[in-house]
Design an enzyme around this catalytic site. Structure first.
Site: not given
Ligand code: SAH
Length: 209
Positions: A62
């Site tokens: 993000s």
């Molecule tokens: N907080 C992260 C942002 C990641 S983007 C950072 O600092 O880099 C969102 C993430 O959520 C992705 O990696 C995706 O694979 C994950 N995601 C989506 N649905 C999910 C679920 N049901 N359970 C766990 N992770 C999930």
């Protein structure tokens, strides 16, 4: 002498402050955590841009402002035990770990979870537990949480299981919307509050990869 990354990090924190982030613990955390270590080498030079960046598997880290907004919106103290859904790169979990006592973070892609766990361990962030699985189910064995941050977008509302794992008066922050565009919403004590427009990858329901 400070490194290029140190200077870029300090400039990022100044911009966050100028854009309205006033939470000193969040700003301090973001002044410390080396964002460039959480992105793939080919985008490391862009690590401090005000934008999301690719981290592989069609997922993104993000933008700094969104990480700061979500962390500050929790309004949880240093003793808080918090949950993050969507570990991705591990950067958000690292920032939360500098603000709070303990962090559980859940990622559905095992490859991303493993990579994030490795970076967090190498950097010594030992109050973070990385789990692989479906984050929409939360972590009932570690509940209740003093704050929950969802970093992927729900369509209408956050998963019920997550709201059930909040301590009384604790906040859950979750982007809600469609096709990548939505609103960051804070849920607390049965009420919801819109915090601003955001873009996120979708929250996938139904199991780990
Ligand atoms: N907080 C992260 C942002 C990641 S983007 C950072 O600092 O880099 C969102 C993430 O959520 C992705 O990696 C995706 O694979 C994950 N995601 C989506 N649905 C999910 C679920 N049901 N359970 C766990 N992770 C999930």
């Amino acid at each position: 002498m400070s490194s290029r990354a140190d200077r870029e990090r300090a400039a990022m924190v100044q911009r966050l402050h100028a854009r309205g982030i006033g939470d000193a613990r969040v700003l301090d955390a973001m002044r410390q955590v080396p964002r460039e270590r959480f992105v793939p080498p080919y985008v490391a030079r862009a690590a401090y841009r005000d934008s999301p960046l690719p981290i592989g598997l069609d997922q993104t880290i993000s933008a700094p402002l969104v990480v700061a907004l979500s962390a500050a919106a929790l309004q949880a103290g240093p003793d808080a035990h918090v949950l993050e859904i969507g570990t991705g790169s591990g950067y958000g979990a690292a920032v939360l770990s500098r603000c709070h006592r303990s962090v559980v973070t859940i990622e559905r892609h095992p490859e991303l979870a493993d990579r994030a766990a490795t970076v967090l361990a190498v950097l010594g962030y030992d109050n973070v537990e990385v789990r692989t699985g479906d984050g929409t189910l939360g972590a009932p064995d570690r509940a209740p949480f003093d704050g929950i941050v969802v970093t992927a977008m729900a369509e209408d509302e956050p998963p019920r299981a997550l709201l059930d794992q909040l301590a009384p008066d604790a906040a859950l922050v979750c982007p809600v919307g469609h096709l990548g565009h939505g609103t960051l919403v804070r849920y607390r004590a049965g009420r919801s509050e819109e915090l601003g427009a955001v873009a996120f990858v979708p929250l996938v329901t139904g199991g780990a990869m």
